[in-house]
Motif scaffolding. Structure first.
Motif, PDB file in Angstrom:
ATOM      1  N   LYS A 223       2.522  -8.596  -9.283  1.00 47.17           N
ATOM      2  CA  LYS A 223       1.507  -8.189  -8.447  1.00 47.17           C
ATOM      3  C   LYS A 223       1.673  -6.540  -8.020  1.00 47.17           C
ATOM      4  CE  LYS A 223       1.719 -10.388  -4.788  1.00 47.17           C
ATOM      5  NZ  LYS A 223       2.713 -11.042  -3.859  1.00 47.17           N
ATOM      6  N   SER A 224       2.642  -6.053  -8.088  1.00 49.09           N
ATOM      7  CA  SER A 224       2.980  -4.630  -7.699  1.00 49.09           C
ATOM      8  C   SER A 224       2.385  -4.022  -8.575  1.00 49.09           C
ATOM      9  CB  SER A 224       4.313  -4.336  -7.457  1.00 49.09           C
ATOM     10  OG  SER A 224       5.007  -5.107  -6.257  1.00 49.09           O
ATOM     11  N   GLU A 225       2.459  -4.079  -9.849  1.00 43.45           N
ATOM     12  CA  GLU A 225       1.819  -3.314 -11.059  1.00 43.45           C
ATOM     13  C   GLU A 225       0.338  -3.508 -10.953  1.00 43.45           C
ATOM     14  OE1 GLU A 225       0.909  -0.969 -13.908  1.00 43.45           O
ATOM     15  OE2 GLU A 225       2.904  -0.971 -12.925  1.00 43.45           O
ATOM     16  N   HIS A 226      -0.130  -4.855 -10.751  1.00 38.77           N
ATOM     17  CA  HIS A 226      -1.520  -4.929 -10.544  1.00 38.77           C
ATOM     18  C   HIS A 226      -2.012  -4.140  -9.515  1.00 38.77           C
ATOM     19  CE1 HIS A 226      -5.475  -6.842 -10.975  1.00 38.77           C
ATOM     20  NE2 HIS A 226      -5.443  -7.587  -9.770  1.00 38.77           N
ATOM     21  N   ARG A 227      -1.457  -4.154  -8.496  1.00 44.00           N
ATOM     22  CA  ARG A 227      -1.780  -3.301  -7.274  1.00 44.00           C
ATOM     23  C   ARG A 227      -1.950  -1.766  -7.373  1.00 44.00           C
ATOM     24  NH1 ARG A 227       1.417  -5.734  -4.122  1.00 44.00           N
ATOM     25  NH2 ARG A 227       3.095  -4.391  -4.174  1.00 44.00           N
ATOM     26  N   ARG A 228      -1.000  -1.415  -8.347  1.00 39.30           N
ATOM     27  CA  ARG A 228      -1.021  -0.013  -8.291  1.00 39.30           C
ATOM     28  C   ARG A 228      -2.288   0.452  -9.342  1.00 39.30           C
ATOM     29  NH1 ARG A 228       4.842  -0.729  -8.492  1.00 39.30           N
ATOM     30  NH2 ARG A 228       4.526  -1.243 -10.504  1.00 39.30           N
ATOM     31  N   LYS A 229      -2.687  -0.308 -10.232  1.00 36.29           N
ATOM     32  CA  LYS A 229      -3.771  -0.058 -11.240  1.00 36.29           C
ATOM     33  C   LYS A 229      -4.769  -0.093 -10.165  1.00 36.29           C
ATOM     34  CE  LYS A 229      -1.880  -2.297 -15.336  1.00 36.29           C
ATOM     35  NZ  LYS A 229      -1.885  -3.100 -16.448  1.00 36.29           N
TER      36      LYS A 229
ATOM     37  N   GLU B 250      13.335  -7.412  -0.163  1.00 35.68           N
ATOM     38  CA  GLU B 250      12.899  -5.956  -0.270  1.00 35.68           C
ATOM     39  C   GLU B 250      11.491  -5.876   0.429  1.00 35.68           C
ATOM     40  OE1 GLU B 250      13.139  -2.002  -1.314  1.00 35.68           O
ATOM     41  OE2 GLU B 250      14.412  -3.493  -1.697  1.00 35.68           O
ATOM     42  N   PRO B 251      11.289  -4.969   1.550  1.00 32.81           N
ATOM     43  CA  PRO B 251      10.414  -5.021   2.293  1.00 32.81           C
ATOM     44  C   PRO B 251       8.999  -4.669   1.618  1.00 32.81           C
ATOM     45  CG  PRO B 251      11.940  -3.625   3.199  1.00 32.81           C
ATOM     46  CD  PRO B 251      12.335  -3.996   1.895  1.00 32.81           C
ATOM     47  N   LEU B 252       7.754  -5.438   1.761  1.00 32.71           N
ATOM     48  CA  LEU B 252       6.535  -4.995   1.224  1.00 32.71           C
ATOM     49  C   LEU B 252       6.062  -4.077   2.280  1.00 32.71           C
ATOM     50  CD1 LEU B 252       4.790  -8.814   0.912  1.00 32.71           C
ATOM     51  CD2 LEU B 252       5.700  -6.923  -0.884  1.00 32.71           C
ATOM     52  N   GLU B 253       5.014  -3.052   1.904  1.00 35.30           N
ATOM     53  CA  GLU B 253       4.415  -2.223   2.804  1.00 35.30           C
ATOM     54  C   GLU B 253       3.959  -2.771   3.828  1.00 35.30           C
ATOM     55  OE1 GLU B 253       2.088   0.661   0.582  1.00 35.30           O
ATOM     56  OE2 GLU B 253       3.560   0.698  -1.018  1.00 35.30           O
ATOM     57  N   ASP B 254       4.086  -2.025   5.102  1.00 37.85           N
ATOM     58  CA  ASP B 254       3.428  -2.733   6.121  1.00 37.85           C
ATOM     59  C   ASP B 254       2.058  -3.234   5.815  1.00 37.85           C
ATOM     60  OD1 ASP B 254       5.422  -1.058   8.624  1.00 37.85           O
ATOM     61  OD2 ASP B 254       5.743  -2.716   7.376  1.00 37.85           O
ATOM     62  N   GLU B 255       1.129  -2.272   5.690  1.00 36.90           N
ATOM     63  CA  GLU B 255      -0.321  -2.399   5.511  1.00 36.90           C
ATOM     64  C   GLU B 255      -0.825  -3.747   4.354  1.00 36.90           C
ATOM     65  OE1 GLU B 255      -4.332   0.196   4.081  1.00 36.90           O
ATOM     66  OE2 GLU B 255      -2.602   1.011   5.242  1.00 36.90           O
ATOM     67  N   GLU B 256       0.164  -3.651   3.381  1.00 38.55           N
ATOM     68  CA  GLU B 256       0.136  -4.614   2.449  1.00 38.55           C
ATOM     69  C   GLU B 256       0.517  -6.208   3.071  1.00 38.55           C
ATOM     70  OE1 GLU B 256       2.779  -3.845  -0.740  1.00 38.55           O
ATOM     71  OE2 GLU B 256       1.416  -1.905  -1.454  1.00 38.55           O
ATOM     72  N   THR B 257       1.625  -6.187   3.830  1.00 33.18           N
ATOM     73  CA  THR B 257       1.817  -7.458   4.560  1.00 33.18           C
ATOM     74  C   THR B 257       0.558  -7.636   5.534  1.00 33.18           C
ATOM     75  OG1 THR B 257       4.198  -6.825   4.532  1.00 33.18           O
ATOM     76  CG2 THR B 257       3.625  -8.564   5.965  1.00 33.18           C
ATOM     77  N   GLU B 258       0.467  -7.088   6.325  1.00 32.46           N
ATOM     78  CA  GLU B 258      -0.599  -7.422   7.208  1.00 32.46           C
ATOM     79  C   GLU B 258      -1.881  -7.939   6.681  1.00 32.46           C
ATOM     80  OE1 GLU B 258      -0.276  -7.507  10.439  1.00 32.46           O
ATOM     81  OE2 GLU B 258       1.704  -7.176   9.657  1.00 32.46           O
ATOM     82  N   GLU B 259      -2.275  -7.111   5.245  1.00 34.80           N
ATOM     83  CA  GLU B 259      -3.602  -7.840   4.396  1.00 34.80           C
ATOM     84  C   GLU B 259      -3.409  -9.324   4.328  1.00 34.80           C
ATOM     85  OE1 GLU B 259      -6.319  -6.396   3.608  1.00 34.80           O
ATOM     86  OE2 GLU B 259      -6.320  -4.310   4.025  1.00 34.80           O
TER      87      GLU B 259
END
Length: 276
Positions: free
Chosen positions: A9-15, A134-143
């Protein structure tokens, strides 16, 4: 589960973010702005605009709106962000079920580990999505939390929802006793209003089938029935009628071993009180 898919998911998100950044660069150059000039118009520095264009910085919704306004795009950047991120960062099987869920006239869900997403509170959802790893970025978690909380309100007005939940789910503390108690209060409130029909399987129930994971069965308006079953690596869509029927049979057996709605609410409130 969601956690095992985090690297993909992280790689997909970066793309996705890089693609959006490339479009921002194209629109900025088309408008004749330098990075510094565009930054001045939206309260960013030139290097911050550069980071957005390279996809190394994630824009906020407010920033996207300001960029659309400064570049006179007619909302193009906001539409692209929605296209790339709604529902945001959700595994593919979940995307399918979100669509099925909104078209469903009946939903039956068995939960053996956590409170179902349709009935979660925001803090409980954060605890499920970020259980001390490992924490997700706050904004990602809130989404992700926002998607979960909006699900119930996006169902059809005539949908009927049944949830069969193991007693152990009530007692398994997510994040903190306070968060768990608030989640149970919310679940009991939903059950009392009959927005969702909740049945708790008591720990001592003798005859329930042994199941490896939670599952959901949905019937859409044209009569088709689909199921989603959890396994260690995620979820799988089930469309074969015999397998969906088997899960329906399991669900009926589980309901038979469950408490009534009134007794279920009493048990939920009892466990809530123990956690307060």
């Amino acid at each position: 589960m969601l956690f095992s898919m985090q690297s993909d998911k992280s790689e997909h998100r970066r793309k996705q973010i890089r693609r959006w950044g490339g479009e921002l660069r194209r629109l900025r150059e088309l408008a004749g702005f330098t990075q510094a000039e565009l930054g001045d118009s939206v309260g960013y520095s030139g290097p911050q605009i550069s980071a957005l264009e390279r996809g190394t910085r994630r824009p906020s919704r407010k920033a996207i709106e300001k960029l659309d306004g400064s570049l006179s795009t007619g909302g193009a950047l906001a539409r692209l962000w929605v296209e790339l991120h709604e529902p945001p960062d959700v595994p593919e099987p979940w995307r399918d079920f979100l669509i099925v869920e909104r078209e469903s006239v009946e939903i039956r869900e068995y939960a053996g580990m956590i409170i179902p997403g349709l009935a979660q509170t925001s803090d409980y959802a954060r605890g499920v999505l970020h259980p001390g790893r490992e924490p997700l970025e706050d904004e990602e978690t809130e989404e992700l939390v926002r998607v979960r909380l909006e699900r119930l309100g996006r169902l059809r007005s005539d949908v009927r929802v049944w949830m069969v939940i193991e007693e152990a789910v009530l007692r398994r503390v997510v994040r903190s006793p306070r968060v768990q108690a608030e989640a149970l209060a919310h679940l009991a409130d939903l059950a009392e209003t009959r927005r969702v029909r909740v049945a708790i399987i008591p720990s001592e129930a003798p005859l329930r089938p042994a199941l490896a994971g939670s599952f959901r069965v949905a019937r859409v308006s044209d009569g088709r029935m689909l199921a989603f079953a959890e396994y260690v690596g995620g979820e799988t869509l089930i469309t074969q009628s015999n397998k969906v029927g088997e899960l329906l049979g399991y669900f009926g057996d589980l309901q038979a071993d469950s408490l009534s709605t009134e007794e279920s609410v009493k048990l939920i409130r009892k466990v809530e009180g123990e956690l307060r």
